[in-house]
Design a protein around this motif. Sequence first.
Motif, PDB file in Angstrom:
ATOM      1  N   MET A   4     -26.679 -50.421  43.637  1.00 10.82           N
ATOM      2  CA  MET A   4     -28.100 -50.384  43.317  1.00 10.82           C
ATOM      3  C   MET A   4     -28.296 -50.654  41.830  1.00 10.82           C
ATOM      4  O   MET A   4     -27.538 -50.198  41.000  1.00 10.82           O
ATOM      5  CB  MET A   4     -28.678 -49.018  43.676  1.00 10.82           C
ATOM      6  N   ASN A   5     -29.323 -51.435  41.498  1.00 12.24           N
ATOM      7  CA  ASN A   5     -29.580 -51.746  40.102  1.00 12.24           C
ATOM      8  C   ASN A   5     -29.966 -50.509  39.319  1.00 12.24           C
ATOM      9  O   ASN A   5     -30.595 -49.592  39.836  1.00 12.24           O
ATOM     10  CB  ASN A   5     -30.713 -52.786  39.990  1.00 12.24           C
ATOM     11  N   LYS A   6     -29.584 -50.510  38.043  1.00 14.31           N
ATOM     12  CA  LYS A   6     -30.002 -49.429  37.160  1.00 14.31           C
ATOM     13  C   LYS A   6     -31.511 -49.474  37.022  1.00 14.31           C
ATOM     14  O   LYS A   6     -32.134 -50.535  37.072  1.00 14.31           O
ATOM     15  CB  LYS A   6     -29.325 -49.560  35.797  1.00 14.31           C
ATOM     16  N   PHE A   7     -32.111 -48.331  36.812  1.00 18.41           N
ATOM     17  CA  PHE A   7     -33.566 -48.246  36.799  1.00 18.41           C
ATOM     18  C   PHE A   7     -34.035 -47.602  35.512  1.00 18.41           C
ATOM     19  O   PHE A   7     -33.713 -46.470  35.217  1.00 18.41           O
ATOM     20  CB  PHE A   7     -34.038 -47.415  37.990  1.00 18.41           C
ATOM     21  N   ILE A   8     -34.765 -48.338  34.699  1.00 19.07           N
ATOM     22  CA  ILE A   8     -35.272 -47.807  33.437  1.00 19.07           C
ATOM     23  C   ILE A   8     -36.788 -47.969  33.401  1.00 19.07           C
ATOM     24  O   ILE A   8     -37.309 -49.051  33.661  1.00 19.07           O
ATOM     25  CB  ILE A   8     -34.649 -48.545  32.237  1.00 19.07           C
ATOM     26  N   ILE A   9     -37.476 -46.889  33.102  1.00 19.00           N
ATOM     27  CA  ILE A   9     -38.939 -46.915  33.065  1.00 19.00           C
ATOM     28  C   ILE A   9     -39.434 -47.074  31.636  1.00 19.00           C
ATOM     29  O   ILE A   9     -39.039 -46.334  30.756  1.00 19.00           O
ATOM     30  CB  ILE A   9     -39.526 -45.619  33.660  1.00 19.00           C
ATOM     31  N   ALA A  10     -40.309 -48.026  31.423  1.00 16.79           N
ATOM     32  CA  ALA A  10     -40.972 -48.163  30.125  1.00 16.79           C
ATOM     33  C   ALA A  10     -42.312 -47.450  30.230  1.00 16.79           C
ATOM     34  O   ALA A  10     -43.209 -47.901  30.921  1.00 16.79           O
ATOM     35  CB  ALA A  10     -41.178 -49.639  29.798  1.00 16.79           C
ATOM     36  N   LEU A  11     -42.461 -46.340  29.554  1.00 21.16           N
ATOM     37  CA  LEU A  11     -43.685 -45.557  29.659  1.00 21.16           C
ATOM     38  C   LEU A  11     -44.834 -46.268  28.957  1.00 21.16           C
ATOM     39  O   LEU A  11     -44.699 -46.715  27.833  1.00 21.16           O
ATOM     40  CB  LEU A  11     -43.490 -44.176  29.025  1.00 21.16           C
ATOM     41  N   ASN A  30     -30.798 -36.572  24.992  1.00 19.10           N
ATOM     42  CA  ASN A  30     -30.091 -36.331  26.257  1.00 19.10           C
ATOM     43  C   ASN A  30     -30.805 -37.020  27.414  1.00 19.10           C
ATOM     44  O   ASN A  30     -30.163 -37.613  28.295  1.00 19.10           O
ATOM     45  CB  ASN A  30     -30.008 -34.831  26.537  1.00 19.10           C
ATOM     46  N   TYR A  31     -32.143 -36.945  27.405  1.00 20.66           N
ATOM     47  CA  TYR A  31     -32.911 -37.584  28.472  1.00 20.66           C
ATOM     48  C   TYR A  31     -32.713 -39.093  28.459  1.00 20.66           C
ATOM     49  O   TYR A  31     -32.484 -39.712  29.500  1.00 20.66           O
ATOM     50  CB  TYR A  31     -34.400 -37.247  28.335  1.00 20.66           C
ATOM     51  N   TYR A  32     -32.796 -39.714  27.290  1.00 22.21           N
ATOM     52  CA  TYR A  32     -32.670 -41.160  27.215  1.00 22.21           C
ATOM     53  C   TYR A  32     -31.250 -41.625  27.530  1.00 22.21           C
ATOM     54  O   TYR A  32     -31.053 -42.726  28.070  1.00 22.21           O
ATOM     55  CB  TYR A  32     -33.125 -41.657  25.845  1.00 22.21           C
ATOM     56  N   SER A  33     -30.261 -40.800  27.214  1.00 21.97           N
ATOM     57  CA  SER A  33     -28.878 -41.141  27.587  1.00 21.97           C
ATOM     58  C   SER A  33     -28.744 -41.156  29.100  1.00 21.97           C
ATOM     59  O   SER A  33     -28.089 -42.032  29.682  1.00 21.97           O
ATOM     60  CB  SER A  33     -27.909 -40.123  26.976  1.00 21.97           C
ATOM     61  N   TYR A  34     -29.380 -40.177  29.733  1.00 20.94           N
ATOM     62  CA  TYR A  34     -29.375 -40.120  31.195  1.00 20.94           C
ATOM     63  C   TYR A  34     -30.155 -41.289  31.778  1.00 20.94           C
ATOM     64  O   TYR A  34     -29.746 -41.907  32.775  1.00 20.94           O
ATOM     65  CB  TYR A  34     -29.983 -38.794  31.653  1.00 20.94           C
ATOM     66  N   LEU A  35     -31.283 -41.633  31.159  1.00 26.25           N
ATOM     67  CA  LEU A  35     -32.133 -42.710  31.660  1.00 26.25           C
ATOM     68  C   LEU A  35     -31.391 -44.045  31.711  1.00 26.25           C
ATOM     69  O   LEU A  35     -31.618 -44.863  32.606  1.00 26.25           O
ATOM     70  CB  LEU A  35     -33.371 -42.836  30.758  1.00 26.25           C
ATOM     71  N   LYS A  36     -30.463 -44.245  30.787  1.00 31.48           N
ATOM     72  CA  LYS A  36     -29.730 -45.511  30.731  1.00 31.48           C
ATOM     73  C   LYS A  36     -28.833 -45.719  31.947  1.00 31.48           C
ATOM     74  O   LYS A  36     -28.516 -46.861  32.300  1.00 31.48           O
ATOM     75  CB  LYS A  36     -28.876 -45.560  29.460  1.00 31.48           C
ATOM     76  N   VAL A  37     -28.424 -44.640  32.578  1.00 31.89           N
ATOM     77  CA  VAL A  37     -27.501 -44.767  33.715  1.00 31.89           C
ATOM     78  C   VAL A  37     -28.132 -44.344  35.029  1.00 31.89           C
ATOM     79  O   VAL A  37     -27.487 -44.360  36.079  1.00 31.89           O
ATOM     80  CB  VAL A  37     -26.215 -43.936  33.465  1.00 31.89           C
ATOM     81  N   ALA A  38     -29.417 -43.936  34.984  1.00 38.87           N
ATOM     82  CA  ALA A  38     -30.074 -43.428  36.193  1.00 38.87           C
ATOM     83  C   ALA A  38     -30.437 -44.544  37.156  1.00 38.87           C
ATOM     84  O   ALA A  38     -30.659 -45.689  36.753  1.00 38.87           O
ATOM     85  CB  ALA A  38     -31.331 -42.654  35.804  1.00 38.87           C
ATOM     86  N   HIS A  39     -30.475 -44.189  38.452  1.00 37.40           N
ATOM     87  CA  HIS A  39     -30.892 -45.114  39.492  1.00 37.40           C
ATOM     88  C   HIS A  39     -32.300 -44.741  39.970  1.00 37.40           C
ATOM     89  O   HIS A  39     -32.795 -43.661  39.684  1.00 37.40           O
ATOM     90  CB  HIS A  39     -29.924 -45.070  40.680  1.00 37.40           C
ATOM     91  N   ALA A  40     -32.919 -45.637  40.693  1.00 38.26           N
ATOM     92  CA  ALA A  40     -34.298 -45.446  41.129  1.00 38.26           C
ATOM     93  C   ALA A  40     -34.489 -44.190  41.966  1.00 38.26           C
ATOM     94  O   ALA A  40     -35.542 -43.555  41.929  1.00 38.26           O
ATOM     95  CB  ALA A  40     -34.772 -46.670  41.906  1.00 38.26           C
ATOM     96  N   ILE A  83     -35.733 -37.315  38.315  1.00 40.70           N
ATOM     97  CA  ILE A  83     -36.112 -37.553  36.928  1.00 40.70           C
ATOM     98  C   ILE A  83     -35.756 -36.368  36.037  1.00 40.70           C
ATOM     99  O   ILE A  83     -35.489 -36.526  34.854  1.00 40.70           O
ATOM    100  CB  ILE A  83     -37.623 -37.875  36.831  1.00 40.70           C
ATOM    101  N   ASN A  84     -35.742 -35.162  36.615  1.00 45.28           N
ATOM    102  CA  ASN A  84     -35.471 -33.970  35.803  1.00 45.28           C
ATOM    103  C   ASN A  84     -34.059 -33.421  36.017  1.00 45.28           C
ATOM    104  O   ASN A  84     -33.816 -32.220  35.891  1.00 45.28           O
ATOM    105  CB  ASN A  84     -36.503 -32.874  36.090  1.00 45.28           C
ATOM    106  N   LYS A  85     -33.136 -34.294  36.308  1.00 42.56           N
ATOM    107  CA  LYS A  85     -31.755 -33.864  36.487  1.00 42.56           C
ATOM    108  C   LYS A  85     -31.276 -33.117  35.233  1.00 42.56           C
ATOM    109  O   LYS A  85     -31.529 -33.531  34.106  1.00 42.56           O
ATOM    110  CB  LYS A  85     -30.860 -35.085  36.729  1.00 42.56           C
ATOM    111  N   ASN A  86     -30.616 -31.991  35.462  1.00 43.91           N
ATOM    112  CA  ASN A  86     -30.091 -31.146  34.373  1.00 43.91           C
ATOM    113  C   ASN A  86     -31.177 -30.703  33.392  1.00 43.91           C
ATOM    114  O   ASN A  86     -30.908 -30.384  32.250  1.00 43.91           O
ATOM    115  CB  ASN A  86     -28.981 -31.868  33.603  1.00 43.91           C
ATOM    116  N   ASN A  87     -32.427 -30.743  33.879  1.00 44.18           N
ATOM    117  CA  ASN A  87     -33.567 -30.284  33.068  1.00 44.18           C
ATOM    118  C   ASN A  87     -33.834 -31.186  31.862  1.00 44.18           C
ATOM    119  O   ASN A  87     -34.519 -30.795  30.913  1.00 44.18           O
ATOM    120  CB  ASN A  87     -33.356 -28.851  32.573  1.00 44.18           C
ATOM    121  N   TYR A  88     -33.336 -32.421  31.898  1.00 45.14           N
ATOM    122  CA  TYR A  88     -33.477 -33.327  30.765  1.00 45.14           C
ATOM    123  C   TYR A  88     -34.940 -33.638  30.450  1.00 45.14           C
ATOM    124  O   TYR A  88     -35.376 -33.602  29.297  1.00 45.14           O
ATOM    125  CB  TYR A  88     -32.735 -34.640  31.042  1.00 45.14           C
ATOM    126  N   TYR A  89     -35.692 -34.003  31.489  1.00 47.56           N
ATOM    127  CA  TYR A  89     -37.091 -34.400  31.284  1.00 47.56           C
ATOM    128  C   TYR A  89     -37.914 -33.225  30.753  1.00 47.56           C
ATOM    129  O   TYR A  89     -38.663 -33.360  29.784  1.00 47.56           O
ATOM    130  CB  TYR A  89     -37.690 -34.896  32.609  1.00 47.56           C
TER     131      TYR A  89
END
Length: 268
Positions: A1-8, A214-224, A228-234
């Motif tokens: 699955m492609n990596k998924f990055i959201i531009a807010l 920490n959140y943005y580091s996770y966002l770089k490798v997250a999938h769709a 979104i709040n894995k490990n309370n990052y968000y």
Amino acid sequence: MNKFIIALPIFALLALGGILYYKNSNNYLESSLTIPNDLTIYNFAQCYQNLPAITDSCKNTDAYNQAATNFNNLTSAQSDNPNTACINYNKFFQTAFASQPLNQNNYFADCYLNDQALAIAKSNQCFYDKYFAPFYLQCTRSSASSSSSSSSSDSNKPKNNLTTVTFTQYAECLKTLQYSVQPCQTTDAYYSTVSQFVDLTYPDSSNVSSDCKNYYSYLKVAHADDLINKNNYYQSCFLSSKIQSIAQSNDCFNQYYYKPIYTTCLGN
């Protein structure tokens, strides 16, 4: 699955409605001194953000202003001689998460609901009825469970919540936000709040918080389909009490930008 990055979207806007109705009465003073253990900082903020503005002429009197000044001198950590309990509450608030109990270690009650604070509040009927009672009594009466029950009836709110929403679900909500520039978004006060918010939460900022890193580091490798709040990052990045305090410092920023993107679209 492609990596998924959201531009807010920087200027995503949504008109949020609703005004809390309250009675100007002393009847709920003693009955509301016990703050529910499950009332969180976020629940409290949700309530006081919706209190109607004070329009009564009595707020312009010397007596009202004197009561307000005395109350601020007692409770504000920035005053010359604040209550020790308020210093403790302020230290807690600066590092607390929005999901933590408002009255943790009884800091809130010891600061704002002690005998001296209550005496000052009741020294002027207008100050008590229009400001103190709604803010410090009404908004500390409802438990988190009742707040959640009330919120869940909002048909415009996503059915997800912060613990279950995925990046895909979040992105779908962002697409539904209504965009229209409000006059208040051209003011210096609005841009000042934007600047403070961006300084702590955006990855390119030199002052971005460690939680957001920490959140943005996770966002770089997250999938769709990842949470979104894995490990309370968000939550640690965007929903900390410090960030919410910045957002709430300007009603326009809070209403038309922060709440739609960072709370409503997460089912809060």
